[in-house]
Motif scaffolding. Structure first.
Motif, PDB file in Angstrom:
ATOM      1  N   ILE A  55       0.848  -0.910   0.119  1.00  0.00           N
ATOM      2  CA  ILE A  55      -0.132   0.023   0.168  1.00  0.00           C
ATOM      3  C   ILE A  55       0.944   1.238   0.010  1.00  0.00           C
ATOM      4  O   ILE A  55       1.911   1.299   0.552  1.00  0.00           O
ATOM      5  CB  ILE A  55      -0.882  -0.066   1.297  1.00  0.00           C
ATOM      6  N   SER A  56       0.529   2.234  -0.693  1.00  0.00           N
ATOM      7  CA  SER A  56       1.223   3.734  -0.447  1.00  0.00           C
ATOM      8  C   SER A  56       0.221   4.609  -0.374  1.00  0.00           C
ATOM      9  O   SER A  56      -1.034   4.625  -0.640  1.00  0.00           O
ATOM     10  CB  SER A  56       1.893   3.760  -1.961  1.00  0.00           C
ATOM     11  N   ILE A  57       0.664   5.708   0.292  1.00  0.00           N
ATOM     12  CA  ILE A  57       0.081   6.769   0.800  1.00  0.00           C
ATOM     13  C   ILE A  57       0.688   8.093   0.447  1.00  0.00           C
ATOM     14  O   ILE A  57       1.949   8.142   0.403  1.00  0.00           O
ATOM     15  CB  ILE A  57      -0.604   6.970   2.243  1.00  0.00           C
ATOM     16  N   GLU A  58      -0.017   9.147   0.432  1.00  0.00           N
ATOM     17  CA  GLU A  58       0.792  10.446   0.368  1.00  0.00           C
ATOM     18  C   GLU A  58      -0.061  11.333   1.190  1.00  0.00           C
ATOM     19  O   GLU A  58      -1.296  11.627   1.058  1.00  0.00           O
ATOM     20  CB  GLU A  58       0.679  10.944  -1.185  1.00  0.00           C
ATOM     21  N   GLU A  59       0.660  11.961   2.248  1.00  0.00           N
ATOM     22  CA  GLU A  59       0.158  13.019   2.975  1.00  0.00           C
ATOM     23  C   GLU A  59       1.278  13.812   3.664  1.00  0.00           C
ATOM     24  O   GLU A  59       2.421  13.463   3.699  1.00  0.00           O
ATOM     25  CB  GLU A  59      -0.438  12.194   4.212  1.00  0.00           C
ATOM     26  N   ASP A  60       1.055  14.997   4.130  1.00  0.00           N
ATOM     27  CA  ASP A  60       1.900  15.993   4.571  1.00  0.00           C
ATOM     28  C   ASP A  60       2.515  15.506   6.103  1.00  0.00           C
ATOM     29  O   ASP A  60       1.603  14.793   6.826  1.00  0.00           O
ATOM     30  CB  ASP A  60       1.279  17.252   5.099  1.00  0.00           C
ATOM     31  N   TYR A  61       3.783  15.872   6.176  1.00  0.00           N
ATOM     32  CA  TYR A  61       4.352  15.185   7.506  1.00  0.00           C
ATOM     33  C   TYR A  61       3.783  15.648   8.764  1.00  0.00           C
ATOM     34  O   TYR A  61       3.899  15.168   9.831  1.00  0.00           O
ATOM     35  CB  TYR A  61       5.877  14.996   7.263  1.00  0.00           C
ATOM     36  N   ILE A  92       3.796   7.021   9.542  1.00  0.00           N
ATOM     37  CA  ILE A  92       4.028   5.608   9.786  1.00  0.00           C
ATOM     38  C   ILE A  92       2.622   4.638  10.230  1.00  0.00           C
ATOM     39  O   ILE A  92       2.485   3.696   9.558  1.00  0.00           O
ATOM     40  CB  ILE A  92       5.238   5.338  10.864  1.00  0.00           C
ATOM     41  N   SER A  93       2.149   5.298  11.112  1.00  0.00           N
ATOM     42  CA  SER A  93       0.841   4.808  11.658  1.00  0.00           C
ATOM     43  C   SER A  93      -0.063   4.866  10.387  1.00  0.00           C
ATOM     44  O   SER A  93      -0.911   3.674  10.405  1.00  0.00           O
ATOM     45  CB  SER A  93       0.198   5.579  12.970  1.00  0.00           C
ATOM     46  N   SER A  94      -0.115   5.932   9.774  1.00  0.00           N
ATOM     47  CA  SER A  94      -1.310   6.123   8.562  1.00  0.00           C
ATOM     48  C   SER A  94      -0.956   4.788   7.538  1.00  0.00           C
ATOM     49  O   SER A  94      -2.203   4.201   7.084  1.00  0.00           O
ATOM     50  CB  SER A  94      -1.180   7.367   8.010  1.00  0.00           C
ATOM     51  N   VAL A  95       0.238   4.691   7.116  1.00  0.00           N
ATOM     52  CA  VAL A  95       0.468   3.587   6.038  1.00  0.00           C
ATOM     53  C   VAL A  95       0.377   2.182   6.894  1.00  0.00           C
ATOM     54  O   VAL A  95      -0.518   1.246   6.146  1.00  0.00           O
ATOM     55  CB  VAL A  95       1.729   3.775   5.285  1.00  0.00           C
ATOM     56  N   ALA A  96       0.496   1.994   7.807  1.00  0.00           N
ATOM     57  CA  ALA A  96      -0.139   0.709   8.675  1.00  0.00           C
ATOM     58  C   ALA A  96      -1.515   0.471   8.651  1.00  0.00           C
ATOM     59  O   ALA A  96      -2.038  -0.528   8.202  1.00  0.00           O
ATOM     60  CB  ALA A  96       0.685   0.550   9.818  1.00  0.00           C
ATOM     61  N   MET A  97      -2.361   1.640   8.844  1.00  0.00           N
ATOM     62  CA  MET A  97      -3.750   1.538   9.105  1.00  0.00           C
ATOM     63  C   MET A  97      -4.094   1.338   7.512  1.00  0.00           C
ATOM     64  O   MET A  97      -5.347   0.597   7.377  1.00  0.00           O
ATOM     65  CB  MET A  97      -4.127   2.875   9.711  1.00  0.00           C
ATOM     66  N   ALA A  98      -3.612   1.900   6.786  1.00  0.00           N
ATOM     67  CA  ALA A  98      -4.105   1.758   5.296  1.00  0.00           C
ATOM     68  C   ALA A  98      -3.815   0.508   4.828  1.00  0.00           C
ATOM     69  O   ALA A  98      -4.836  -0.249   4.065  1.00  0.00           O
ATOM     70  CB  ALA A  98      -3.311   2.901   4.174  1.00  0.00           C
ATOM     71  N   ALA A  99      -2.943  -0.434   5.340  1.00  0.00           N
ATOM     72  CA  ALA A  99      -2.372  -1.837   4.893  1.00  0.00           C
ATOM     73  C   ALA A  99      -3.728  -2.637   5.560  1.00  0.00           C
ATOM     74  O   ALA A  99      -4.103  -3.470   5.050  1.00  0.00           O
ATOM     75  CB  ALA A  99      -1.268  -2.012   5.458  1.00  0.00           C
ATOM     76  N   VAL A 100      -4.034  -2.245   6.818  1.00  0.00           N
ATOM     77  CA  VAL A 100      -4.806  -3.012   7.673  1.00  0.00           C
ATOM     78  C   VAL A 100      -6.379  -2.740   6.828  1.00  0.00           C
ATOM     79  O   VAL A 100      -7.076  -3.910   6.711  1.00  0.00           O
ATOM     80  CB  VAL A 100      -5.109  -2.777   9.085  1.00  0.00           C
ATOM     81  N   ALA A 101      -6.744  -1.791   6.475  1.00  0.00           N
ATOM     82  CA  ALA A 101      -8.030  -1.591   5.679  1.00  0.00           C
ATOM     83  C   ALA A 101      -8.024  -2.263   4.394  1.00  0.00           C
ATOM     84  O   ALA A 101      -8.971  -2.652   4.122  1.00  0.00           O
ATOM     85  CB  ALA A 101      -8.154   0.215   5.785  1.00  0.00           C
ATOM     86  N   LYS A 102      -6.857  -2.169   3.990  1.00  0.00           N
ATOM     87  CA  LYS A 102      -6.953  -2.971   2.470  1.00  0.00           C
ATOM     88  C   LYS A 102      -7.103  -4.443   2.560  1.00  0.00           C
ATOM     89  O   LYS A 102      -7.764  -4.732   1.778  1.00  0.00           O
ATOM     90  CB  LYS A 102      -5.544  -2.754   1.788  1.00  0.00           C
ATOM     91  N   VAL A 103      -6.663  -5.073   3.561  1.00  0.00           N
ATOM     92  CA  VAL A 103      -6.958  -6.494   3.675  1.00  0.00           C
ATOM     93  C   VAL A 103      -8.169  -6.995   4.370  1.00  0.00           C
ATOM     94  O   VAL A 103      -8.587  -8.220   4.300  1.00  0.00           O
ATOM     95  CB  VAL A 103      -5.618  -7.292   4.323  1.00  0.00           C
TER      96      VAL A 103
END
Length: 445
Positions: free
Chosen positions: A355-361, A434-445
């Motif tokens: 999964i890949s995300i783009e957001e302001d740091y 870091i949390s956001s991309v992990a949460m996105a991964a969980v949501a994807k699966v």
């Protein structure tokens, strides 16, 4: 205890230092064919680009400083033959060509790696430069100062940094690689695309998916021939990778097919009282849970230290590697760890997703912020994290170290998603990327 360390590489330096620290009275001999040790070759491109305060600071030890620590340094000295069972070395002085024999209680092999030089026509041209040793760096620095054009062969980290530094110093640069994209073995196709655009924006000509088949000298430079065309410049720099420098001993112990020495977790080889560390060895790669060849200074340093900790008896096991690395190209930071794409995982026999995300740091209410591209790769079924990558104009490279620890400890995307990271608007969003991309991964699966 009398110990021979063959090679003053990063692994050799740290092996010797740790042995004398761990074993009082140990007689440690380091044999090095050059006159320097511990050159930080990762700084070569930066030096060429005039981004180094002093080349003298690109060494963290010297033969003199090693001697002060009680280590016997044999510089400009080559080990020409080894009998590992007998612990015997044939030693040649390069100063006067004299030879002698000596025996030891233990041998440490830290012969490092050597530049991969394919056997193609014209490869011996004096207009082709390497970028590995201190001597290579000095030759490159002197020659590139006045050139107007260069061809860089290899679009991995070495070639990528050289091409960037030459281009920002107003050189006309062509970068050639047989792979389909820039940094193909380092980052995902998404990040490759971002980086490729930056090269093009800075005038670098990218020649991807073309294999170099020959070289031809001209009066003013060199022609690089590929299987699809030809390109001309004043010089060419070869940076297509490395292979283990183990010809001296490879027939006497267990190795991988490429000659990388196999060790156990205590840096012991298949021959008793013979140890190995660094670029001459295979390493345990935690993302795949298997041994692989990954020549990195970080691996070499840790392995060298473990040689010293285990030289008397097995004490501390090697924890493996994630091959974490970082690079800055055109003021853009890239940090990676483990396997960075599904394609890379598939090549290693792992069924993975990403999964890949783009957001302001950090929050938009700050006077400034900038975007982060964050990607996570995990093994399907187990949901175990096996890799990640981060890119931004902001320095996000330490995020790769966070995921490196997650991989080493076999964390899942679910665990990472709920891990505790601070929030402070100067530094981060309420939910860290870091949390956001992990949460996105969980949501994807």
């Amino acid at each position: 205890m009398k110990v021979a360390v063959i090679g003053g590489t990063h692994a050799g330096v740290f092996s010797a230092k740790q042995i004398v620290a761990e074993v009082p009275g140990a007689e440690v001999h380091v044999f090095e064919k050059n006159d320097t040790v511990s050159y930080l070759s990762c700084g070569t491109a930066l030096w060429i680009g005039d981004n180094v305060s002093s080349p003298d600071r690109m060494f963290y030890e010297s033969p003199e400083s090693m001697k002060e620590q009680g280590i016997h340094m044999h510089m400009n000295t080559e080990v020409t033959a080894v009998d590992l069972q007998a612990k015997s070395l044939e030693i040649k002085s390069l100063a006067d060509d004299s030879t002698r024999q000596d025996t030891f209680d233990k041998i440490v092999i830290t012969t490092g790696s050597k530049t991969l030089v394919p056997p193609i026509p014209g490869i011996d041209s004096e207009k082709i430069y390497m970028s590995k040793s201190w001597n290579d760096a000095k030759r490159l620095k002197e020659r590139t100062a006045d050139i107007k054009s260069a061809i860089v062969i290899g679009a991995g980290y070495i070639g990528a940094e050289l091409a960037e530094q030459l281009s920002i110093n107003d050189k006309e640069v062509t970068m050639i690689d047989a792979a389909e994209r820039v940094l193909a073995n380092n980052v995902s196709p998404k990040l490759s695309g971002i980086v490729a655009q930056k090269y093009e924006d800075h005038g670098v000509k990218l020649v991807m998916n073309e294999k170099v088949v020959g070289f031809e000298d001209t009066a003013d430079g060199i022609i690089v021939k590929t299987d699809a065309g030809s390109y001309e410049a004043e010089l060419a720099i070869l940076g297509i990778g490395f292979r283990p420098n183990t010809d001296l001993v490879a027939d006497q112990l267990d190795t991988m097919d490429n000659g990388a020495i196999k060790t156990n977790e205590y840096m012991q080889t298949s021959v008793e009282d013979v140890y190995a560390a660094g670029d001459s060895t295979a390493v345990f790669y935690n993302p795949t849970q298997a041994y692989d060849y990954i020549p990195l200074a970080t691996n070499a340093v840790r392995q060298g230290m473990l040689v010293g900790r285990n030289i008397e008896k097995p004490t501390i096991a090697y924890q493996g590697t994630q091959a974490s690395s970082a690079v800055e190209l055109y003021e853009t930071a890239i940090g990676t760890t483990g396997i960075t794409s599904v394609e890379g995982a598939t090549a290693k026999g792992i069924d993975a997703d990403s999964i890949s995300i783009e957001e302001d740091y950090r929050p938009d209410f700050m006077l400034s912020t900038t975007e982060v591209v964050a990607s996570l790769v995990w093994e399907k079924g187990t949901r175990r994290i096996i890799g990640a990558e981060f890119l931004s104009a902001h320095d996000v490279t330490q995020a790769a170290n966070v995921i490196s620890l997650a991989i080493e400890n076999k964390m899942t995307i679910d665990q990472l998603a709920m891990s505790d990271f601070f929030f402070q608007p100067n530094f981060s969003q309420p939910i860290n990327y870091i949390s956001s991309v992990a949460m996105a991964a969980v949501a994807k699966v």
